[in-house]
Design an enzyme around this catalytic site. Structure first.
Site, PDB file in Angstrom:
ATOM      1  N   ASN A  10       0.873  -1.176   0.000  1.00 16.46           N
ATOM      2  CA  ASN A  10       0.000   0.000   0.000  1.00 16.46           C
ATOM      3  C   ASN A  10       0.909   1.225   0.000  1.00 16.46           C
ATOM      4  O   ASN A  10       1.496   1.565   1.025  1.00 16.46           O
ATOM      5  CB  ASN A  10      -0.891  -0.037   1.255  1.00 16.46           C
ATOM      6  CG  ASN A  10      -1.717   1.226   1.409  1.00 16.46           C
ATOM      7  OD1 ASN A  10      -1.762   2.065   0.509  1.00 16.46           O
ATOM      8  ND2 ASN A  10      -2.380   1.352   2.554  1.00 16.46           N
ATOM      9  N   TRP A  11       1.010   1.863  -1.169  1.00 15.01           N
ATOM     10  CA  TRP A  11       1.950   2.983  -1.296  1.00 15.01           C
ATOM     11  C   TRP A  11       1.445   4.244  -0.609  1.00 15.01           C
ATOM     12  O   TRP A  11       2.196   5.193  -0.436  1.00 15.01           O
ATOM     13  CB  TRP A  11       2.198   3.306  -2.780  1.00 15.01           C
ATOM     14  CG  TRP A  11       2.875   2.206  -3.548  1.00 15.01           C
ATOM     15  CD1 TRP A  11       3.219   0.961  -3.087  1.00 15.01           C
ATOM     16  CD2 TRP A  11       3.287   2.253  -4.920  1.00 15.01           C
ATOM     17  NE1 TRP A  11       3.816   0.236  -4.084  1.00 15.01           N
ATOM     18  CE2 TRP A  11       3.872   0.998  -5.220  1.00 15.01           C
ATOM     19  CE3 TRP A  11       3.224   3.223  -5.921  1.00 15.01           C
ATOM     20  CZ2 TRP A  11       4.390   0.711  -6.487  1.00 15.01           C
ATOM     21  CZ3 TRP A  11       3.726   2.935  -7.186  1.00 15.01           C
ATOM     22  CH2 TRP A  11       4.311   1.694  -7.459  1.00 15.01           C
ATOM     23  N   LYS A  12       0.161   4.264  -0.277  1.00 13.26           N
ATOM     24  CA  LYS A  12      -0.457   5.464   0.297  1.00 13.26           C
ATOM     25  C   LYS A  12      -0.187   6.646  -0.649  1.00 13.26           C
ATOM     26  O   LYS A  12      -0.098   6.430  -1.863  1.00 13.26           O
ATOM     27  CB  LYS A  12       0.044   5.689   1.727  1.00 13.26           C
ATOM     28  CG  LYS A  12      -0.104   4.396   2.561  1.00 13.26           C
ATOM     29  CD  LYS A  12       0.080   4.564   4.030  1.00 13.26           C
ATOM     30  CE  LYS A  12      -0.071   3.195   4.711  1.00 13.26           C
ATOM     31  NZ  LYS A  12       0.008   3.266   6.169  1.00 13.26           N
ATOM     32  N   HIS A  97      -9.348   1.055   5.244  1.00 10.35           N
ATOM     33  CA  HIS A  97      -8.049   1.277   5.887  1.00 10.35           C
ATOM     34  C   HIS A  97      -8.245   2.220   7.079  1.00 10.35           C
ATOM     35  O   HIS A  97      -9.074   3.124   7.025  1.00 10.35           O
ATOM     36  CB  HIS A  97      -7.062   1.879   4.883  1.00 10.35           C
ATOM     37  CG  HIS A  97      -5.661   1.858   5.388  1.00 10.35           C
ATOM     38  ND1 HIS A  97      -5.189   2.792   6.272  1.00 10.35           N
ATOM     39  CD2 HIS A  97      -4.647   0.985   5.169  1.00 10.35           C
ATOM     40  CE1 HIS A  97      -3.928   2.500   6.574  1.00 10.35           C
ATOM     41  NE2 HIS A  97      -3.574   1.414   5.917  1.00 10.35           N
ATOM     42  N   GLU A  99      -6.640   4.660   8.044  1.00 11.35           N
ATOM     43  CA  GLU A  99      -6.477   6.087   7.719  1.00 11.35           C
ATOM     44  C   GLU A  99      -7.758   6.642   7.100  1.00 11.35           C
ATOM     45  O   GLU A  99      -8.127   7.788   7.332  1.00 11.35           O
ATOM     46  CB  GLU A  99      -5.267   6.271   6.782  1.00 11.35           C
ATOM     47  CG  GLU A  99      -3.961   6.042   7.547  1.00 11.35           C
ATOM     48  CD  GLU A  99      -2.800   5.516   6.724  1.00 11.35           C
ATOM     49  OE1 GLU A  99      -2.841   5.587   5.478  1.00 11.35           O
ATOM     50  OE2 GLU A  99      -1.845   5.009   7.354  1.00 11.35           O
ATOM     51  N   GLU A 169      -4.897  -4.893  10.779  1.00  9.22           N
ATOM     52  CA  GLU A 169      -3.891  -3.839  10.918  1.00  9.22           C
ATOM     53  C   GLU A 169      -4.126  -3.090  12.225  1.00  9.22           C
ATOM     54  O   GLU A 169      -4.913  -2.134  12.254  1.00  9.22           O
ATOM     55  CB  GLU A 169      -3.987  -2.860   9.742  1.00  9.22           C
ATOM     56  CG  GLU A 169      -3.685  -3.468   8.391  1.00  9.22           C
ATOM     57  CD  GLU A 169      -3.159  -2.420   7.408  1.00  9.22           C
ATOM     58  OE1 GLU A 169      -2.096  -2.673   6.830  1.00  9.22           O
ATOM     59  OE2 GLU A 169      -3.785  -1.368   7.239  1.00  9.22           O
ATOM     60  N   GLY A 175       2.983   2.356  10.675  1.00  6.58           N
ATOM     61  CA  GLY A 175       3.933   3.445  10.498  1.00  6.58           C
ATOM     62  C   GLY A 175       4.679   3.835  11.761  1.00  6.58           C
ATOM     63  O   GLY A 175       5.338   4.873  11.807  1.00  6.58           O
ATOM     64  N   SER A 214       3.919  -2.090  10.251  1.00  9.93           N
ATOM     65  CA  SER A 214       5.377  -2.145  10.424  1.00  9.93           C
ATOM     66  C   SER A 214       5.979  -3.499  10.056  1.00  9.93           C
ATOM     67  O   SER A 214       6.920  -3.969  10.705  1.00  9.93           O
ATOM     68  CB  SER A 214       5.770  -1.732  11.851  1.00  9.93           C
ATOM     69  OG  SER A 214       5.374  -0.389  12.093  1.00  9.93           O
ATOM     70  N   GLY A 235       3.031  -1.050   4.209  1.00  9.45           N
ATOM     71  CA  GLY A 235       3.080   0.361   3.844  1.00  9.45           C
ATOM     72  C   GLY A 235       4.495   0.780   3.520  1.00  9.45           C
ATOM     73  O   GLY A 235       5.014   0.512   2.435  1.00  9.45           O
ATOM     74  N   GLY A 236       5.156   1.411   4.482  1.00 13.92           N
ATOM     75  CA  GLY A 236       6.480   1.998   4.261  1.00 13.92           C
ATOM     76  C   GLY A 236       7.484   1.079   3.574  1.00 13.92           C
ATOM     77  O   GLY A 236       8.172   1.502   2.627  1.00 13.92           O
TER      78      GLY A 236
HETATM   79  P1  13P Z   1       3.339   0.399   7.573  1.00 15.93           P
HETATM   80  O1  13P Z   1       3.820  -0.886   6.945  1.00 15.93           O
HETATM   81  O2  13P Z   1       4.061   1.606   7.065  1.00 15.93           O
HETATM   82  O3  13P Z   1       3.277   0.309   9.056  1.00 15.93           O
HETATM   83  O4  13P Z   1       1.816   0.597   7.058  1.00 15.93           O
HETATM   84  C1  13P Z   1       0.923  -0.441   7.184  1.00 15.93           C
HETATM   85  C2  13P Z   1      -0.301  -0.095   6.431  1.00 15.93           C
HETATM   86  O5  13P Z   1      -1.051   0.786   6.807  1.00 15.93           O
HETATM   87  C3  13P Z   1      -0.585  -0.842   5.202  1.00 15.93           C
HETATM   88  O6  13P Z   1      -1.882  -0.616   4.768  1.00 15.93           O
END
Ligand code: 13P
Length: 252
Positions: A10-12, A97, A99, A169, A175, A214, A235-236
């Site tokens: 997930n590149w956000k 998600h 967010e 999640e 993050g 993470s 994510g990251g």
């Molecule tokens: P991180 O891997 O950056 O913690 O993000 C997880 C995430 O929200 C994937 O959707």
């Protein structure tokens, strides 16, 4: 385990078109056809056609980070429908998600509506659930996750989970660099599978439940070794080719 591991990035709202190109080229070089796990990339909407084009002939799949809660076309400024996502090569879409829930006010009802809109368009929804730190500390993890999953089961029916993915999640792990331990994650994954299993054991056994929060190359293997963890929503670390490939190899 008959469930094929899924490693989703997930590149956000990160990167540029040039960054995306470099990342996709490096990732596709590391994924061979017939790999025992599936890699899925979820770039921002505007990069979907380009990413899909760069991945032609590869085994890497493409998905979106969100979807309109309305089908077809219509006067919904700023929204993108499931049919449109299919047209640009998406097979999956993330819904709910944390967010989206926290920053854009998406309720369980909205998430369930998006889940159904995805399936109506032939997309596989990846439904995200998870508790905040405050909720975990108040011993509400199960009740929060139960409410989030139940809202979708009520709206779409348990049969819908034959063609869906759930991502656990925990919000406090996203993050933050603070990953759930494999045991903490496994406990919630088993709880979710049990919820579905009470209604349909076959669907529960085939349901992919991803862990997100993470995930890194260094912790992926121990997470994926757990019986009910079927891959990751990353994510990251999905923005760094070497790191994401290491996670992919941990599942494959
Ligand atoms: P991180 O891997 O950056 O913690 O993000 C997880 C995430 O929200 C994937 O959707």
């Amino acid at each position: 385990m008959t469930r094929k591991p899924l490693i989703a990035g997930n590149w956000k709202m990160h990167g540029s078109l040039a960054d995306s190109r470099a990342l996709v080229d490096a990732l596709r070089a590391g994924v061979t056809a017939g790999a025992p796990a599936t890699m899925l990339l979820c770039p921002p909407y505007v990069y979907l056609p380009a990413v899909n084009g760069w991945l032609q002939g590869s085994a890497v799949a493409v998905g979106a980070q969100d979807i309109a809660d309305k089908p077809g076309t219509g006067a919904y400024t700023g929204e993108v429908s499931g049919q449109m996502l299919r047209e640009v090569g998406c097979s999956h879409v993330i819904v709910g998600h944390s967010e989206r829930r926290a920053l854009y006010g998406e309720t369980d009802v909205v998430v369930a509506t998006k889940f159904k809109a995805a399936q109506a368009a032939g997309l596989v929804p990846i439904a995200c659930v998870g508790e905040t730190l405050e909720q975990r500390e108040a011993a509400q993890t199960r009740s929060v996750v139960e409410r989030q999953v139940e809202a979708i089961v009520e709206a779409a029916g348990v049969q819908a989970f034959a063609k869906a993915v759930i991502a656990y999640e925990p919000v406090w792990a996203i993050g933050t660099g603070r990953t759930a331990t494999p045991e903490q994650a496994q406990e919630v994954h088993a709880f979710i599978r049990g919820m579905i299993g009470k209604r349909d054991a076959t669907i529960a056994a085939g349901l992919s439940i991803l862990y997100g929060g993470s995930v890194k190359g260094a912790n992926a293997r121990s997470l994926f070794a757990m019986a009910d963890i079927d891959g990751g929503l990353v994510g990251g670390a999905s923005l760094v080719a070497a790191e994401f490939l290491e996670i992919f190899r941990a599942a494959a």
